[in-house]
Design a protein around this motif. Structure first.
Motif, PDB file in Angstrom:
ATOM      1  N   ASP A 170       0.811  -1.213   0.000  1.00  0.00           N
ATOM      2  CA  ASP A 170       0.000   0.000   0.000  1.00  0.00           C
ATOM      3  C   ASP A 170       0.851   1.273   0.000  1.00  0.00           C
ATOM      4  OD1 ASP A 170       0.872  -0.619   2.603  1.00  0.00           O
ATOM      5  OD2 ASP A 170      -0.758   0.507   3.524  1.00  0.00           O
ATOM      6  N   LEU A 171       2.139   1.145   0.365  1.00  0.00           N
ATOM      7  CA  LEU A 171       3.042   2.288   0.381  1.00  0.00           C
ATOM      8  C   LEU A 171       3.725   2.496  -0.971  1.00  0.00           C
ATOM      9  CD1 LEU A 171       4.430   4.506   2.139  1.00  0.00           C
ATOM     10  CD2 LEU A 171       6.180   2.786   2.707  1.00  0.00           C
ATOM     11  N   GLU A 172       3.816   1.447  -1.753  1.00  0.00           N
ATOM     12  CA  GLU A 172       4.562   1.470  -3.018  1.00  0.00           C
ATOM     13  C   GLU A 172       4.240   2.680  -3.899  1.00  0.00           C
ATOM     14  OE1 GLU A 172       7.273   0.226  -5.830  1.00  0.00           O
ATOM     15  OE2 GLU A 172       6.814  -1.102  -4.153  1.00  0.00           O
ATOM     16  N   PRO A 173       2.995   3.026  -4.152  1.00  0.00           N
ATOM     17  CA  PRO A 173       2.720   4.175  -5.044  1.00  0.00           C
ATOM     18  C   PRO A 173       3.251   5.496  -4.489  1.00  0.00           C
ATOM     19  CG  PRO A 173       0.743   2.842  -4.714  1.00  0.00           C
ATOM     20  CD  PRO A 173       1.752   2.366  -3.719  1.00  0.00           C
ATOM     21  N   PHE A 174       3.325   5.617  -3.188  1.00  0.00           N
ATOM     22  CA  PHE A 174       3.720   6.881  -2.573  1.00  0.00           C
ATOM     23  C   PHE A 174       5.235   7.089  -2.602  1.00  0.00           C
ATOM     24  CE2 PHE A 174      -0.366   5.845  -0.744  1.00  0.00           C
ATOM     25  CZ  PHE A 174      -1.031   7.065  -0.741  1.00  0.00           C
ATOM     26  N   VAL A 175       6.014   6.022  -2.657  1.00  0.00           N
ATOM     27  CA  VAL A 175       7.475   6.158  -2.611  1.00  0.00           C
ATOM     28  C   VAL A 175       8.115   5.925  -3.977  1.00  0.00           C
ATOM     29  CG1 VAL A 175       7.608   5.533  -0.182  1.00  0.00           C
ATOM     30  CG2 VAL A 175       7.829   3.738  -1.925  1.00  0.00           C
ATOM     31  N   SER A 176       7.302   5.813  -5.018  1.00  0.00           N
ATOM     32  CA  SER A 176       7.824   5.481  -6.347  1.00  0.00           C
ATOM     33  C   SER A 176       7.423   6.481  -7.418  1.00  0.00           C
ATOM     34  CB  SER A 176       7.307   4.082  -6.763  1.00  0.00           C
ATOM     35  OG  SER A 176       7.549   3.122  -5.776  1.00  0.00           O
ATOM     36  N   GLU A 177       6.946   7.656  -7.014  1.00  0.00           N
ATOM     37  CA  GLU A 177       6.237   8.504  -7.968  1.00  0.00           C
ATOM     38  C   GLU A 177       7.117   9.326  -8.904  1.00  0.00           C
ATOM     39  OE1 GLU A 177       3.530  10.812  -5.638  1.00  0.00           O
ATOM     40  OE2 GLU A 177       1.993   9.246  -5.654  1.00  0.00           O
ATOM     41  N   ASP A 178       8.264   9.841  -8.450  1.00  0.00           N
ATOM     42  CA  ASP A 178       9.002  10.770  -9.298  1.00  0.00           C
ATOM     43  C   ASP A 178      10.473  10.400  -9.405  1.00  0.00           C
ATOM     44  OD1 ASP A 178       8.558  13.093  -6.619  1.00  0.00           O
ATOM     45  OD2 ASP A 178      10.213  11.706  -6.906  1.00  0.00           O
ATOM     46  N   GLU A 179      11.234  11.250 -10.101  1.00  0.00           N
ATOM     47  CA  GLU A 179      12.648  10.961 -10.378  1.00  0.00           C
ATOM     48  C   GLU A 179      13.452  10.773  -9.102  1.00  0.00           C
ATOM     49  OE1 GLU A 179      16.485  13.024 -12.654  1.00  0.00           O
ATOM     50  OE2 GLU A 179      14.581  14.104 -12.466  1.00  0.00           O
ATOM     51  N   TYR A 180      13.217  11.620  -8.114  1.00  0.00           N
ATOM     52  CA  TYR A 180      13.927  11.523  -6.840  1.00  0.00           C
ATOM     53  C   TYR A 180      13.030  10.869  -5.779  1.00  0.00           C
ATOM     54  CZ  TYR A 180      17.799  14.354  -8.553  1.00  0.00           C
ATOM     55  OH  TYR A 180      18.893  14.810  -9.244  1.00  0.00           O
ATOM     56  N   SER A 181      12.370   9.809  -6.159  1.00  0.00           N
ATOM     57  CA  SER A 181      11.462   9.131  -5.237  1.00  0.00           C
ATOM     58  C   SER A 181      12.241   8.525  -4.074  1.00  0.00           C
ATOM     59  CB  SER A 181      10.697   8.021  -5.963  1.00  0.00           C
ATOM     60  OG  SER A 181      11.572   6.961  -6.319  1.00  0.00           O
ATOM     61  N   TRP A 182      11.537   8.337  -2.970  1.00  0.00           N
ATOM     62  CA  TRP A 182      12.178   7.750  -1.794  1.00  0.00           C
ATOM     63  C   TRP A 182      12.688   6.338  -2.100  1.00  0.00           C
ATOM     64  CZ3 TRP A 182       8.780   9.173   3.094  1.00  0.00           C
ATOM     65  CH2 TRP A 182       8.758  10.563   3.228  1.00  0.00           C
ATOM     66  N   LYS A 183      11.974   5.603  -2.915  1.00  0.00           N
ATOM     67  CA  LYS A 183      12.398   4.237  -3.230  1.00  0.00           C
ATOM     68  C   LYS A 183      13.742   4.226  -3.946  1.00  0.00           C
ATOM     69  CE  LYS A 183      10.786  -0.034  -5.433  1.00  0.00           C
ATOM     70  NZ  LYS A 183       9.684  -0.680  -6.212  1.00  0.00           N
ATOM     71  N   VAL A 184      13.992   5.248  -4.761  1.00  0.00           N
ATOM     72  CA  VAL A 184      15.258   5.336  -5.490  1.00  0.00           C
ATOM     73  C   VAL A 184      16.364   5.905  -4.603  1.00  0.00           C
ATOM     74  CG1 VAL A 184      16.420   6.437  -7.433  1.00  0.00           C
ATOM     75  CG2 VAL A 184      14.105   5.560  -7.714  1.00  0.00           C
ATOM     76  N   CYS A 185      16.045   6.920  -3.803  1.00  0.00           N
ATOM     77  CA  CYS A 185      17.066   7.607  -2.990  1.00  0.00           C
ATOM     78  C   CYS A 185      17.484   6.813  -1.761  1.00  0.00           C
ATOM     79  CB  CYS A 185      16.547   8.971  -2.537  1.00  0.00           C
ATOM     80  SG  CYS A 185      16.420  10.213  -3.826  1.00  0.00           S
ATOM     81  N   PRO A 234       3.728  14.231   3.775  1.00  0.00           N
ATOM     82  CA  PRO A 234       2.964  13.897   4.989  1.00  0.00           C
ATOM     83  C   PRO A 234       2.054  12.688   4.811  1.00  0.00           C
ATOM     84  CG  PRO A 234       2.978  16.263   4.655  1.00  0.00           C
ATOM     85  CD  PRO A 234       3.557  15.658   3.404  1.00  0.00           C
ATOM     86  N   LYS A 235       1.414  12.595   3.639  1.00  0.00           N
ATOM     87  CA  LYS A 235       0.549  11.448   3.382  1.00  0.00           C
ATOM     88  C   LYS A 235       1.369  10.167   3.276  1.00  0.00           C
ATOM     89  CE  LYS A 235      -3.347   9.398   2.494  1.00  0.00           C
ATOM     90  NZ  LYS A 235      -4.398   9.271   3.546  1.00  0.00           N
ATOM     91  N   THR A 236       2.537  10.259   2.655  1.00  0.00           N
ATOM     92  CA  THR A 236       3.422   9.097   2.553  1.00  0.00           C
ATOM     93  C   THR A 236       3.784   8.579   3.934  1.00  0.00           C
ATOM     94  OG1 THR A 236       4.359   9.916   0.474  1.00  0.00           O
ATOM     95  CG2 THR A 236       5.643   8.283   1.679  1.00  0.00           C
ATOM     96  N   LEU A 237       4.140   9.482   4.838  1.00  0.00           N
ATOM     97  CA  LEU A 237       4.515   9.088   6.194  1.00  0.00           C
ATOM     98  C   LEU A 237       3.322   8.529   6.958  1.00  0.00           C
ATOM     99  CD1 LEU A 237       6.823  12.126   6.901  1.00  0.00           C
ATOM    100  CD2 LEU A 237       7.571   9.755   6.727  1.00  0.00           C
ATOM    101  N   GLU A 238       2.145   9.089   6.711  1.00  0.00           N
ATOM    102  CA  GLU A 238       0.937   8.577   7.366  1.00  0.00           C
ATOM    103  C   GLU A 238       0.660   7.140   6.935  1.00  0.00           C
ATOM    104  OE1 GLU A 238      -3.872   9.325   7.181  1.00  0.00           O
ATOM    105  OE2 GLU A 238      -2.539  10.987   6.667  1.00  0.00           O
ATOM    106  N   VAL A 239       0.773   6.893   5.633  1.00  0.00           N
ATOM    107  CA  VAL A 239       0.535   5.535   5.125  1.00  0.00           C
ATOM    108  C   VAL A 239       1.604   4.578   5.625  1.00  0.00           C
ATOM    109  CG1 VAL A 239       0.434   4.122   3.027  1.00  0.00           C
ATOM    110  CG2 VAL A 239      -0.689   6.358   3.079  1.00  0.00           C
ATOM    111  N   ASP A 240       2.842   5.064   5.668  1.00  0.00           N
ATOM    112  CA  ASP A 240       3.962   4.232   6.101  1.00  0.00           C
ATOM    113  C   ASP A 240       3.800   3.812   7.564  1.00  0.00           C
ATOM    114  OD1 ASP A 240       6.415   3.170   6.910  1.00  0.00           O
ATOM    115  OD2 ASP A 240       7.597   4.621   5.793  1.00  0.00           O
ATOM    116  N   GLY A 241       3.625   4.797   8.444  1.00  0.00           N
ATOM    117  CA  GLY A 241       3.472   4.485   9.862  1.00  0.00           C
ATOM    118  C   GLY A 241       4.697   3.860  10.499  1.00  0.00           C
TER     119      GLY A 241
END
Length: 256
Positions: A170-185, A234-241
């Motif tokens: 459920d977190l995947e879309p929030f951390v993968s969205e842009d060039e400097y996404s959290w999943k990449v960084c 903020p929404k990403t962190l809320e979903v992450d928990g």
């Protein structure tokens, strides 16, 4: 280390200003935590790599009695002028203009002579190099930091990191969205520690910061970009928990 007391940064309580002037989570608490883990002592020279607006740089100069050089190659995304111009202006506000120098430069092309600094400090900066310059550029940056440190000098890096587990579905879309996404960084603590050791450092300490989630929560509440876009970080962190996102640090020493 549990129950770390923020004796120096606790004097500064305007978190809206702190997070407007600092990049990412932690603010001045992060700067104090890192300085204490690094053993920063008065009268020494410190290089702040990726200093952003230099609020932490000025804090370190004032509270630890050091000469601090801040480098950052970027321009401010709000006002458009170089980050180091903010550092210069902030050094006047902090009363440390004679103890702080800003240079518009980055790693690995610092231009400094070898063995110039007692400490190199970097927070919420080097993880971006993994995206812009790849892992090869990241390793070159680490090796440059090792080069400019004096023998026996200390390097402290604090980065947003993940907990070394798969991204929750459920977190995947929030951390993968842009060039400097959290999943990449973001990387895990183990991977980051291994890379710093590979660059030539003897690791003296590495861990996830005990107050990592508190820092992220404060970031979501006070960072101006978070305020403007509550559906973003903020929404990403809320979903992450706290299931995947954290903040880690590594302390390394250059050999004699």
């Amino acid at each position: 280390m549990a129950g770390f007391k923020y004796k120096k940064s606790s004097k500064y309580t305007d978190y809206d200003t702190i997070y407007a002037q600092c990049s990412g989570p932690g603010g001045l608490q992060l700067a104090e935590f890192m300085a204490e883990r690094m053993g920063v002592a008065p009268g020494k020279k410190l290089l702040d790599v990726g200093c952003n607006r230099g609020w932490q740089t000025c804090f370190l100069a004032k509270e630890y009695g050091i000469f601090a050089v801040g480098i950052d190659p970027w321009d401010d995304r709000e006002e458009g002028d170089p980050m180091v111009e903010h550092l210069r202006r902030n050094s006047v506000l902090w009363g440390v203009e004679d103890s702080v120098l800003g240079i518009k430069a980055g790693v690995p092309d610092t231009g400094f002579a070898s063995k110039s600094f007692d400490y190199v400090y970097s927070t919420t900066a080097l993880e971006m190099i993994r995206v812009s310059q790849g892992i090869e550029g990241y390793m070159e940056a680490l090796k440059e930091i090792c080069r400019v440190l004096k023998p026996g000098g200390v390097f402290g890096v604090g980065e947003p990191m993940h907990l070394g587990v798969p991204v929750p579905e459920d977190l995947e879309p929030f951390v993968s969205e842009d060039e400097y996404s959290w999943k990449v960084c973001f990387r895990s603590l183990d991977e980051t520690t291994e890379q710093i050791e590979e660059a030539g450092f003897r690791i003296t300490e590495s861990a996830y910061a005990p107050d990592a989630w508190d820092w992220w929560t404060a970031f979501a509440r006070h960072d101006p970009f978070c305020k403007e876009d509550p559906s973003g970080d903020p929404k990403t962190l809320e979903v992450d928990g706290g299931r995947w996102t954290s903040f880690g640090y590594v302390i390394g020493m250059k050999g004699e």
